[in-house]
Scaffold this motif. Structure first.
Motif, mmCIF file in Angstrom:
data_model
loop_
_atom_site.group_PDB
_atom_site.id
_atom_site.type_symbol
_atom_site.label_atom_id
_atom_site.label_comp_id
_atom_site.label_asym_id
_atom_site.label_seq_id
_atom_site.Cartn_x
_atom_site.Cartn_y
_atom_site.Cartn_z
ATOM 1 N N PRO A 1 -23.518 -37.873 -89.079
ATOM 2 C CA PRO A 1 -22.706 -38.838 -88.252
ATOM 3 C C PRO A 1 -23.493 -39.071 -86.837
ATOM 4 C CG PRO A 1 -21.988 -36.310 -88.348
ATOM 5 C CD PRO A 1 -23.154 -36.646 -89.530
ATOM 6 N N THR A 2 -22.913 -40.009 -86.221
ATOM 7 C CA THR A 2 -23.047 -40.452 -84.804
ATOM 8 C C THR A 2 -22.898 -39.444 -83.842
ATOM 9 O OG1 THR A 2 -22.793 -42.668 -85.290
ATOM 10 C CG2 THR A 2 -23.121 -42.082 -83.115
ATOM 11 N N VAL A 3 -23.627 -39.092 -82.950
ATOM 12 C CA VAL A 3 -23.315 -37.891 -81.832
ATOM 13 C C VAL A 3 -22.840 -38.745 -80.396
ATOM 14 C CG1 VAL A 3 -24.277 -35.763 -80.530
ATOM 15 C CG2 VAL A 3 -24.875 -36.296 -82.932
ATOM 16 N N ILE A 4 -21.999 -37.957 -80.017
ATOM 17 C CA ILE A 4 -21.700 -38.422 -78.553
ATOM 18 C C ILE A 4 -21.737 -37.231 -77.649
ATOM 19 C CG2 ILE A 4 -19.926 -40.102 -79.364
ATOM 20 C CD1 ILE A 4 -17.736 -38.568 -78.418
ATOM 21 N N VAL A 5 -21.986 -37.513 -76.221
ATOM 22 C CA VAL A 5 -21.911 -36.281 -75.301
ATOM 23 C C VAL A 5 -20.557 -36.361 -74.550
ATOM 24 C CG1 VAL A 5 -23.253 -35.531 -73.619
ATOM 25 C CG2 VAL A 5 -24.542 -36.534 -75.463
ATOM 26 N N LEU A 6 -20.097 -35.278 -74.527
ATOM 27 C CA LEU A 6 -18.932 -34.967 -73.726
ATOM 28 C C LEU A 6 -19.136 -34.306 -72.264
ATOM 29 C CD1 LEU A 6 -16.224 -33.757 -76.324
ATOM 30 C CD2 LEU A 6 -16.611 -36.204 -75.734
ATOM 31 N N LEU A 7 -19.062 -34.947 -71.331
ATOM 32 C CA LEU A 7 -18.975 -34.441 -70.050
ATOM 33 C C LEU A 7 -17.645 -33.778 -69.563
ATOM 34 C CD1 LEU A 7 -20.857 -33.845 -67.754
ATOM 35 C CD2 LEU A 7 -19.852 -36.172 -66.618
ATOM 36 N N ASN A 8 -17.747 -32.433 -69.773
ATOM 37 C CA ASN A 8 -16.399 -31.681 -69.411
ATOM 38 C C ASN A 8 -16.644 -30.654 -68.339
ATOM 39 O OD1 ASN A 8 -16.706 -29.145 -71.080
ATOM 40 N ND2 ASN A 8 -17.704 -30.703 -72.196
ATOM 41 N N ARG A 9 -15.469 -30.419 -67.666
ATOM 42 C CA ARG A 9 -15.406 -29.390 -66.482
ATOM 43 C C ARG A 9 -14.892 -27.918 -67.038
ATOM 44 N NH1 ARG A 9 -16.593 -30.327 -61.630
ATOM 45 N NH2 ARG A 9 -16.196 -32.429 -61.735
ATOM 46 N N GLY A 10 -15.847 -26.822 -66.716
ATOM 47 C CA GLY A 10 -15.318 -25.717 -67.445
ATOM 48 C C GLY A 10 -13.834 -25.243 -66.667
ATOM 49 N N ARG A 11 -13.228 -24.751 -67.445
ATOM 50 C CA ARG A 11 -11.986 -24.543 -67.212
ATOM 51 C C ARG A 11 -11.762 -23.308 -66.139
ATOM 52 N NH1 ARG A 11 -13.215 -22.867 -71.648
ATOM 53 N NH2 ARG A 11 -12.649 -20.890 -72.469
ATOM 54 N N LYS A 12 -12.647 -22.406 -66.169
ATOM 55 C CA LYS A 12 -12.681 -21.132 -65.324
ATOM 56 C C LYS A 12 -13.873 -21.236 -64.201
ATOM 57 C CE LYS A 12 -11.604 -17.957 -69.261
ATOM 58 N NZ LYS A 12 -12.301 -17.120 -70.001
ATOM 59 N N SER A 13 -14.970 -21.962 -64.547
ATOM 60 C CA SER A 13 -16.043 -22.018 -63.715
ATOM 61 C C SER A 13 -16.163 -23.152 -62.993
ATOM 62 C CB SER A 13 -17.427 -21.840 -64.274
ATOM 63 O OG SER A 13 -17.566 -23.163 -65.010
ATOM 64 N N GLY A 14 -15.505 -24.202 -63.443
ATOM 65 C CA GLY A 14 -15.450 -25.687 -62.673
ATOM 66 C C GLY A 14 -17.025 -26.218 -62.788
ATOM 67 N N ARG A 15 -17.740 -25.598 -63.444
ATOM 68 C CA ARG A 15 -19.099 -26.150 -63.668
ATOM 69 C C ARG A 15 -18.931 -27.541 -64.656
ATOM 70 N NH1 ARG A 15 -23.427 -22.233 -65.758
ATOM 71 N NH2 ARG A 15 -24.258 -24.248 -65.861
ATOM 72 N N LEU A 16 -20.086 -28.380 -64.612
ATOM 73 C CA LEU A 16 -19.900 -29.748 -65.621
ATOM 74 C C LEU A 16 -20.885 -29.152 -66.695
ATOM 75 C CD1 LEU A 16 -20.016 -32.689 -63.168
ATOM 76 C CD2 LEU A 16 -18.130 -32.029 -64.557
ATOM 77 N N TYR A 17 -20.234 -29.661 -67.706
ATOM 78 C CA TYR A 17 -21.195 -29.538 -69.047
ATOM 79 C C TYR A 17 -21.602 -30.568 -70.003
ATOM 80 C CZ TYR A 17 -20.139 -24.400 -68.176
ATOM 81 O OH TYR A 17 -20.260 -23.199 -67.678
ATOM 82 N N ARG A 18 -22.668 -30.708 -70.517
ATOM 83 C CA ARG A 18 -22.490 -31.851 -71.343
ATOM 84 C C ARG A 18 -22.655 -31.364 -72.714
ATOM 85 N NH1 ARG A 18 -24.730 -33.611 -66.824
ATOM 86 N NH2 ARG A 18 -24.743 -35.635 -66.238
ATOM 87 N N THR A 19 -21.975 -31.698 -73.539
ATOM 88 C CA THR A 19 -21.567 -31.133 -74.878
ATOM 89 C C THR A 19 -21.741 -32.311 -75.931
ATOM 90 O OG1 THR A 19 -19.992 -29.760 -73.921
ATOM 91 C CG2 THR A 19 -20.520 -29.622 -76.258
ATOM 92 N N PRO A 20 -23.057 -32.116 -77.017
ATOM 93 C CA PRO A 20 -23.076 -33.042 -77.883
ATOM 94 C C PRO A 20 -22.193 -32.842 -79.192
ATOM 95 C CG PRO A 20 -24.984 -31.462 -78.033
ATOM 96 C CD PRO A 20 -24.032 -31.095 -76.863
ATOM 97 N N VAL A 21 -21.347 -33.934 -79.591
ATOM 98 C CA VAL A 21 -20.339 -33.684 -80.548
ATOM 99 C C VAL A 21 -20.501 -34.852 -81.608
ATOM 100 C CG1 VAL A 21 -17.691 -33.403 -80.780
ATOM 101 C CG2 VAL A 21 -18.732 -32.498 -78.844
ATOM 102 N N SER A 22 -20.492 -34.296 -82.783
ATOM 103 C CA SER A 22 -20.404 -35.504 -83.828
ATOM 104 C C SER A 22 -19.217 -36.259 -83.814
ATOM 105 C CB SER A 22 -20.620 -34.775 -85.434
ATOM 106 O OG SER A 22 -21.922 -34.139 -85.326
ATOM 107 N N ILE A 23 -19.190 -37.561 -83.950
ATOM 108 C CA ILE A 23 -18.039 -38.530 -84.349
ATOM 109 C C ILE A 23 -17.668 -38.293 -85.993
ATOM 110 C CG2 ILE A 23 -17.164 -40.778 -84.370
ATOM 111 C CD1 ILE A 23 -18.953 -41.482 -82.062
ATOM 112 N N LEU A 24 -16.386 -38.040 -85.930
ATOM 113 C CA LEU A 24 -15.974 -37.897 -87.303
ATOM 114 C C LEU A 24 -15.601 -39.329 -87.687
ATOM 115 C CD1 LEU A 24 -13.826 -34.669 -86.995
ATOM 116 C CD2 LEU A 24 -16.251 -34.968 -87.687
#
Length: 148
Positions: free
Chosen positions: A23-46
């Motif tokens: 499947p195609t992969v997208i990257v989610l830019l999400n902020r840590g709920r505890k740290s507040g840091r930004l994370y880039r997470t690859p996730v498969s599109i279903l």
């Protein structure tokens, strides 16, 4: 899994992708709920609906996956789809929508989806029919593009 590893070698990898393209992969830019840091997470599109600007993703390994918990806590900043940044609204899918998304994923990726479903069954300690157990146990999110 051993059969798959036979094809996952230099010179034969093309055969594995021809039988069931990943499947195609997208990257989610999400902020840590505890740290507040930004994370880039690859996730498969279903599932993807390009006309509506909507994709369906899910925490494949567990509903306690950090990126999923960050998004639910309000930390989704953007999604990068094919190199393009999207501002998105998200919502959790209900069981009927998850079932439909799962069926569409299995139709689009018949070999790959069987491998993934069996793996998810074992990793999450689920029992019974793999498809039904995963649909009941794991959440899925709809990400819809907003603005332009």
């Amino acid at each position: 899994m051993r059969v798959i590893s036979v094809f996952d070698r230099k010179g034969t990898r093309w055969l594995l992708q021809a039988l069931s393209p990943p499947p195609t992969v997208i990257v989610l830019l999400n902020r840590g709920r505890k740290s507040g840091r930004l994370y880039r997470t690859p996730v498969s599109i279903l599932v993807e609906d390009r006309k509506r600007g909507e994709v369906v993703v899910g925490p494949m390994w567990s509903k306690n996956t950090d990126w999923y918990l960050n998004v639910v806590a309000g930390g989704l900043v953007e999604a990068r789809v094919r190199g393009e940044a999207w501002q998105v609204e998200w919502r959790e899918l209900d069981e009927a929508e998850r079932r439909a998304a799962g069926a569409a994923f299995r139709h689009a990726h018949p070999v790959y989806s069987r491998i993934i479903l069996r793996t998810l069954l074992r990793l999450n300690g689920l029992e019974g029919d793999a498809t039904e157990a995963v649909v009941r146990a794991l959440p899925m999110l709809s990400l819809r593009r907003v603005g332009s």
